[in-house]
Design a protein around this motif. Structure first.
Motif, PDB file in Angstrom:
ATOM      1  N   SER A 125       0.838  -1.196   0.000  1.00  0.00           N
ATOM      2  CA  SER A 125       0.000   0.000   0.000  1.00  0.00           C
ATOM      3  C   SER A 125       0.874   1.248   0.000  1.00  0.00           C
ATOM      4  CB  SER A 125      -0.903   0.027   1.232  1.00  0.00           C
ATOM      5  OG  SER A 125      -1.670  -1.145   1.293  1.00  0.00           O
ATOM      6  N   PRO A 126       0.763   2.083  -1.033  1.00  0.00           N
ATOM      7  CA  PRO A 126       1.598   3.276  -1.067  1.00  0.00           C
ATOM      8  C   PRO A 126       1.283   4.262   0.044  1.00  0.00           C
ATOM      9  CG  PRO A 126      -0.004   3.296  -2.849  1.00  0.00           C
ATOM     10  CD  PRO A 126      -0.123   1.974  -2.165  1.00  0.00           C
ATOM     11  N   ASP A 127       0.030   4.265   0.537  1.00  0.00           N
ATOM     12  CA  ASP A 127      -0.332   5.230   1.578  1.00  0.00           C
ATOM     13  C   ASP A 127       0.261   4.860   2.928  1.00  0.00           C
ATOM     14  OD1 ASP A 127      -3.662   4.089   2.475  1.00  0.00           O
ATOM     15  OD2 ASP A 127      -2.016   3.019   1.544  1.00  0.00           O
ATOM     16  N   GLU A 128       0.494   3.590   3.194  1.00  0.00           N
ATOM     17  CA  GLU A 128       1.026   3.187   4.488  1.00  0.00           C
ATOM     18  C   GLU A 128       2.532   2.939   4.446  1.00  0.00           C
ATOM     19  OE1 GLU A 128      -2.439   3.583   6.635  1.00  0.00           O
ATOM     20  OE2 GLU A 128      -0.448   3.159   7.359  1.00  0.00           O
ATOM     21  N   GLY A 129       3.057   2.518   3.294  1.00  0.00           N
ATOM     22  CA  GLY A 129       4.469   2.234   3.195  1.00  0.00           C
ATOM     23  C   GLY A 129       4.894   0.960   3.894  1.00  0.00           C
ATOM     24  N   VAL A 130       3.938   0.165   4.365  1.00  0.00           N
ATOM     25  CA  VAL A 130       4.245  -1.079   5.058  1.00  0.00           C
ATOM     26  C   VAL A 130       3.500  -2.206   4.365  1.00  0.00           C
ATOM     27  CG1 VAL A 130       4.033  -2.334   7.249  1.00  0.00           C
ATOM     28  CG2 VAL A 130       4.549   0.096   7.265  1.00  0.00           C
ATOM     29  N   GLU A 131       4.185  -3.296   4.150  1.00  0.00           N
ATOM     30  CA  GLU A 131       3.533  -4.443   3.535  1.00  0.00           C
ATOM     31  C   GLU A 131       2.456  -4.982   4.457  1.00  0.00           C
ATOM     32  OE1 GLU A 131       5.188  -8.152   1.272  1.00  0.00           O
ATOM     33  OE2 GLU A 131       5.518  -8.334   3.411  1.00  0.00           O
ATOM     34  N   ALA A 132       1.294  -5.264   3.904  1.00  0.00           N
ATOM     35  CA  ALA A 132       0.208  -5.869   4.682  1.00  0.00           C
ATOM     36  C   ALA A 132       0.322  -7.380   4.573  1.00  0.00           C
ATOM     37  CB  ALA A 132      -1.143  -5.392   4.156  1.00  0.00           C
ATOM     38  N   MET A 133      -0.129  -8.054   5.603  1.00  0.00           N
ATOM     39  CA  MET A 133      -0.137  -9.513   5.626  1.00  0.00           C
ATOM     40  C   MET A 133      -1.512  -9.966   6.055  1.00  0.00           C
ATOM     41  SD  MET A 133       2.510 -11.978   7.581  1.00  0.00           S
ATOM     42  CE  MET A 133       2.209 -13.723   7.715  1.00  0.00           C
ATOM     43  N   ARG A 134      -2.001 -11.001   5.402  1.00  0.00           N
ATOM     44  CA  ARG A 134      -3.310 -11.561   5.753  1.00  0.00           C
ATOM     45  C   ARG A 134      -3.171 -13.061   5.944  1.00  0.00           C
ATOM     46  NH1 ARG A 134      -4.728  -8.696   1.003  1.00  0.00           N
ATOM     47  NH2 ARG A 134      -5.210  -6.578   1.577  1.00  0.00           N
ATOM     48  N   GLY A 135      -3.948 -13.608   6.845  1.00  0.00           N
ATOM     49  CA  GLY A 135      -3.934 -15.047   7.079  1.00  0.00           C
ATOM     50  C   GLY A 135      -4.913 -15.403   8.171  1.00  0.00           C
ATOM     51  N   MET A 136      -4.686 -16.543   8.779  1.00  0.00           N
ATOM     52  CA  MET A 136      -5.540 -17.003   9.865  1.00  0.00           C
ATOM     53  C   MET A 136      -4.684 -17.197  11.108  1.00  0.00           C
ATOM     54  SD  MET A 136      -8.463 -17.147   8.369  1.00  0.00           S
ATOM     55  CE  MET A 136      -9.560 -18.097   9.386  1.00  0.00           C
ATOM     56  N   LEU A 137      -5.195 -16.725  12.240  1.00  0.00           N
ATOM     57  CA  LEU A 137      -4.537 -16.917  13.527  1.00  0.00           C
ATOM     58  C   LEU A 137      -5.571 -17.392  14.538  1.00  0.00           C
ATOM     59  CD1 LEU A 137      -2.286 -13.725  13.842  1.00  0.00           C
ATOM     60  CD2 LEU A 137      -1.506 -16.077  13.466  1.00  0.00           C
ATOM     61  N   ARG A 138      -5.125 -18.145  15.510  1.00  0.00           N
ATOM     62  CA  ARG A 138      -5.980 -18.547  16.624  1.00  0.00           C
ATOM     63  C   ARG A 138      -5.452 -17.873  17.879  1.00  0.00           C
ATOM     64  NH1 ARG A 138      -6.663 -24.766  17.012  1.00  0.00           N
ATOM     65  NH2 ARG A 138      -8.364 -24.087  18.325  1.00  0.00           N
ATOM     66  N   LYS A 139      -6.328 -17.184  18.599  1.00  0.00           N
ATOM     67  CA  LYS A 139      -5.943 -16.481  19.830  1.00  0.00           C
ATOM     68  C   LYS A 139      -6.207 -17.381  21.031  1.00  0.00           C
ATOM     69  CE  LYS A 139      -6.767 -12.378  22.562  1.00  0.00           C
ATOM     70  NZ  LYS A 139      -7.660 -11.258  22.831  1.00  0.00           N
ATOM     71  N   LYS A 140      -5.251 -17.390  21.963  1.00  0.00           N
ATOM     72  CA  LYS A 140      -5.414 -18.196  23.170  1.00  0.00           C
ATOM     73  C   LYS A 140      -6.517 -17.603  24.034  1.00  0.00           C
ATOM     74  CE  LYS A 140      -2.876 -20.607  26.712  1.00  0.00           C
ATOM     75  NZ  LYS A 140      -1.557 -20.914  27.259  1.00  0.00           N
TER      76      LYS A 140
END
Length: 123
Positions: free
Chosen positions: A11-26
């Motif tokens: 994203s050019p507006d944020e300058g940080v690569e985004a990551m998407r996936g699945m996580l399970r929270k304890k």
């Protein structure tokens, strides 16, 4: 288990690569014979905010407030801790995906601290 997909979004507006996936929270509390982790939640990092979306619930974690700590005893898990001592532990589908989350979240935090774009995680 559903394979978690990692997608890149420069994203050019944020300058940080985004990551998407699945996580399970304890879970905060659970019985002795109950799974300690919630069902998989959609997770995404946009800019410096980790967002988890579950049934009827959205949780956000600003990386300016949370430090990422990999679990030495379990390579598919990591813990995030804030200055108040609050913590949240997450489990990924694999060791490799957990490492990618740790590196990407840490890079987002480093970017905030240094005021420059975060390093890209390994492909």
């Amino acid at each position: 288990a559903a394979a978690a997909a990692r997608e890149r979004d420069d994203s050019p507006d944020e300058g940080v690569e985004a990551m998407r996936g699945m996580l399970r929270k304890k879970k905060a509390t659970h019985s002795r014979f109950e799974d300690a982790y919630d069902k998989p939640r959609s997770a995404s990092l946009a800019g410096a905010v980790l967002t988890l979306r579950g049934p009827g619930e959205v949780q956000t974690y600003g990386m300016d407030e949370w430090q990422v700590e990999p679990r030495a005893d379990k390579a598919d898990r990591f813990t995030m801790v804030n200055p108040d001592g609050d913590s949240a532990t997450f489990r990924a589908d694999s060791k490799a995906e957990c490492l990618a989350w740790v590196e990407t979240l840490s890079a987002a935090r480093d970017k905030l601290r240094r005021g420059r774009p975060a390093a890209q995680p390994p492909a």
